[in-house]
Each structure stands twice: as C-alpha cells, then as structure tokens.
Enzyme design. Structure first.
Site, PDB file in Angstrom:
ATOM      1  CG  ASP A   1     -33.418 -55.323 -49.280  1.00  0.00           C
ATOM      2  OD1 ASP A   1     -33.729 -56.403 -49.808  1.00  0.00           O
ATOM      3  OD2 ASP A   1     -33.824 -54.973 -48.157  1.00  0.00           O
TER       4      ASP A   1
ATOM      5  CG  MET B   1     -35.616 -50.187 -49.698  1.00  0.00           C
ATOM      6  SD  MET B   1     -35.121 -51.800 -49.099  1.00  0.00           S
ATOM      7  CE  MET B   1     -36.385 -52.855 -49.823  1.00  0.00           C
TER       8      MET B   1
ATOM      9  CG  HIS C   1     -31.325 -58.343 -45.243  1.00  0.00           C
ATOM     10  ND1 HIS C   1     -30.744 -57.104 -45.106  1.00  0.00           N
ATOM     11  CD2 HIS C   1     -32.620 -58.103 -45.567  1.00  0.00           C
ATOM     12  CE1 HIS C   1     -31.636 -56.153 -45.352  1.00  0.00           C
ATOM     13  NE2 HIS C   1     -32.797 -56.735 -45.629  1.00  0.00           N
TER      14      HIS C   1
ATOM     15  CB  SER D   1     -33.464 -61.579 -47.220  1.00  0.00           C
ATOM     16  OG  SER D   1     -34.660 -61.340 -46.507  1.00  0.00           O
TER      17      SER D   1
ATOM     18  N   GLY E   1     -41.724 -54.546 -48.118  1.00  0.00           N
ATOM     19  CA  GLY E   1     -42.902 -55.200 -47.542  1.00  0.00           C
ATOM     20  C   GLY E   1     -42.972 -56.683 -47.844  1.00  0.00           C
TER      21      GLY E   1
ATOM     22  CG  ASP F   1     -36.144 -58.122 -44.896  1.00  0.00           C
ATOM     23  OD1 ASP F   1     -35.646 -56.988 -45.016  1.00  0.00           O
ATOM     24  OD2 ASP F   1     -35.921 -59.048 -45.688  1.00  0.00           O
TER      25      ASP F   1
ATOM     26  CG  MET G   1     -41.336 -56.224 -42.881  1.00  0.00           C
ATOM     27  SD  MET G   1     -42.112 -56.900 -44.361  1.00  0.00           S
ATOM     28  CE  MET G   1     -40.661 -57.314 -45.337  1.00  0.00           C
TER      29      MET G   1
ATOM     30  CG  MET H   1     -38.652 -52.279 -44.026  1.00  0.00           C
ATOM     31  SD  MET H   1     -38.883 -53.732 -45.083  1.00  0.00           S
ATOM     32  CE  MET H   1     -37.912 -54.930 -44.174  1.00  0.00           C
TER      33      MET H   1
ATOM     34  CG  HIS I   1     -34.400 -53.526 -44.110  1.00  0.00           C
ATOM     35  ND1 HIS I   1     -34.877 -53.983 -45.331  1.00  0.00           N
ATOM     36  CD2 HIS I   1     -34.747 -52.215 -44.048  1.00  0.00           C
ATOM     37  CE1 HIS I   1     -35.474 -52.998 -45.951  1.00  0.00           C
ATOM     38  NE2 HIS I   1     -35.432 -51.916 -45.200  1.00  0.00           N
TER      39      HIS I   1
HETATM   40  C1  DX5 Z   1     -38.356 -56.431 -48.890  1.00  0.00           C
HETATM   41  C2  DX5 Z   1     -37.194 -56.804 -48.029  1.00  0.00           C
HETATM   42  C3  DX5 Z   1     -36.153 -57.582 -48.710  1.00  0.00           C
HETATM   43  C4  DX5 Z   1     -36.621 -58.939 -49.204  1.00  0.00           C
HETATM   44  C5  DX5 Z   1     -35.894 -59.213 -50.475  1.00  0.00           C
HETATM   45  O1  DX5 Z   1     -39.151 -55.555 -48.195  1.00  0.00           O
HETATM   46  O2  DX5 Z   1     -36.567 -55.654 -47.503  1.00  0.00           O
HETATM   47  O3  DX5 Z   1     -34.992 -57.731 -47.911  1.00  0.00           O
HETATM   48  O4  DX5 Z   1     -36.341 -59.978 -48.312  1.00  0.00           O
HETATM   49  O5  DX5 Z   1     -36.435 -60.344 -51.054  1.00  0.00           O
HETATM   50  P1  DX5 Z   1     -36.145 -60.678 -52.599  1.00  0.00           P
HETATM   51  O6  DX5 Z   1     -34.660 -60.855 -52.709  1.00  0.00           O
HETATM   52  O7  DX5 Z   1     -36.916 -61.913 -52.831  1.00  0.00           O
HETATM   53  O8  DX5 Z   1     -36.631 -59.500 -53.398  1.00  0.00           O
HETATM   54 ZN    ZN Z   2     -34.608 -55.959 -46.436  1.00  0.00          ZN
END
Ligand code: DX5
Ligand code: ZN
Length: 216
Positions: free
Chosen positions: A172, A137, A34, A10, A142, A36, A38, A69, A67
C-alpha cells in the site's frame, strides 16, 4: 507468474462527493475495495468512519478492505464489522496486537496487520502465522499520491518469504505502472492503488493495466 493477484482501488483518491460513481467504475474489474480510515492521531489526517463504510457497503457487493490508521482500533472493530467491513487491518505500531487479532477473529473478520515503512520486520514476524493478510506500507501513511519508497522492498521480500502461503501479502502506497512490478517481484500478491486508479481518466482500464503489470 503470480498465481492470484488482486488490485484494491483505494477510495481515498476518489471524489468523496461521488463515491458511488467511482465504485461503479472499478467494480467490473476487481472485487476488493480499499477503505482508508484515519483518526487524526495515528496519522495527521481525518477521513472515513463506520457511517461511510455502511453506505459504501449498501451500494456495492465488493469486499471492503478497511485499513485502520488509528491509535485505538479495538474500540471500533465491532462498529466496522457492523458497517460491513470484510477485511480489517490494524497497525503493529499501536500495540495490543494479540488482543486485536483475537478481536478481529471473534468478529469473523479477515484479520490483517499493517506495518509502516520504518518499522522493522521483527515487529510483524510474530503475527505472520496468526493473520489472513499483511499490509506493507510503502509510503508514510496519511495521504494518497505519495512517492513509493523503494527502500521498503527488502522488508517486503522478507515478509513475503516468511508468511505462510495462505497469507495475502498486500502492499500500500505509491503503487503505479512503474512500481507495481517491483512490489510483485518482492512477493506482494495484492496491490492497493489510489491515485493510479482514481486520478486516471479511465479507472477501469487503470486497474486492468496494473493487473497486467503485476503478473508480467
Ligand atoms: C495512505 C493510504 C493508502 C493510499 C494510497 O496512507 O493507506 O491506501 O490511499 O494512495 P496512493 O496509491 O495514491 O499512494
Ligand atoms: Zn491504505
């Protein structure tokens, strides 16, 4: 042994000022990245949008696993597709899942649904036969670097058991050298790892080590 297991680093935990460098470190080890996204509403953080996905896509041939969010992912599916997203997941918690899955299919995306830790199995069950991947998750979404929530493991097991064989079960949040084996034992076949990869002094070897542990 897990027949095929994928590690998806990620970029949330990478240096945003040096994304190309971070991507080049992991690209020899895995083909899935990946991303993220947000929106500051669905989660209390703001990160990446289509322009960054577009820049990343120009830099790498890796499959981009976006992903979303977001409370309104349907407004942005086309933009992410145009930017080069390959896999996209939307959260079941935002609703309109049938329409969103149809929209992802229309755009030729690898369609996924994501589920938060506290959301029950029943919320994702109807979609397991409709999607290409599920994103389970194991932290509250976040932020990177949070602690893996062991209490999600029974739900992960139920999802993995109920999903058709071709559906990728991706996990994740908080995946590291300790927890990846737990997630694999519960049926996950694809593992997002942010801090375990990019906070490591050697991201490439972190990916290799995680894969070894996932198939052990
Ligand atoms: C959290 C994200 C994850 C995050 C995971 O909201 O969706 O993808 O990047 O990070 P780690 O592996 O550090 O928990
Ligand atoms: Zn994610």
């Amino acid at each position: 042994m897990t027949p095929s297991c994928r590690i998806a680093p990620s970029i949330l935990s990478a240096d945003f000022a040096a994304l190309a460098v971070a991507i080049d470190l992991v690209a020899p080890e895995t083909d899935l990245l990946h991303v993220d996204v947000m929106d500051g509403h669905f989660v209390p953080n703001l990160t990446i949008g289509p322009p960054v996905v577009e820049a990343v896509n120009r830099h790498t041939a890796m499959t981009l696993d976006c992903h979303l969010m977001m409370t309104n992912p349907g407004d942005y599916l086309e933009a992410f597709r145009a930017a080069g997203a390959d896999w996209v997941s939307v959260h079941v918690e935002v609703g309109d899942t049938a329409e969103l899955v149809a929209g992802m299919r229309r755009l030729g995306l690898n369609a996924g649904v994501a589920i938060n830790p506290e959301t029950p199995f029943e919320a994702i069950e109807p979609w397991l036969g409709q999607v290409d991947h599920v994103l389970v998750m194991t932290v509250h979404p976040g932020f990177g670097g949070q602690k893996f929530m062991d209490e999600v493991l029974p739900k992960l097991r139920r999802i993995a058991d109920a999903a058709p064989d071709h559906v990728v079960v991706e996990v994740d949040g908080g995946i590291d050298l300790r927890t990846i084996g737990l997630a694999a034992a519960a049926g996950a076949t694809c593992f997002v790892a942010g801090s375990a990869v990019f906070a490591s002094p050697d991201p490439a070897s972190a990916v290799r080590r995680l894969r070894q542990l996932a198939v052990a």
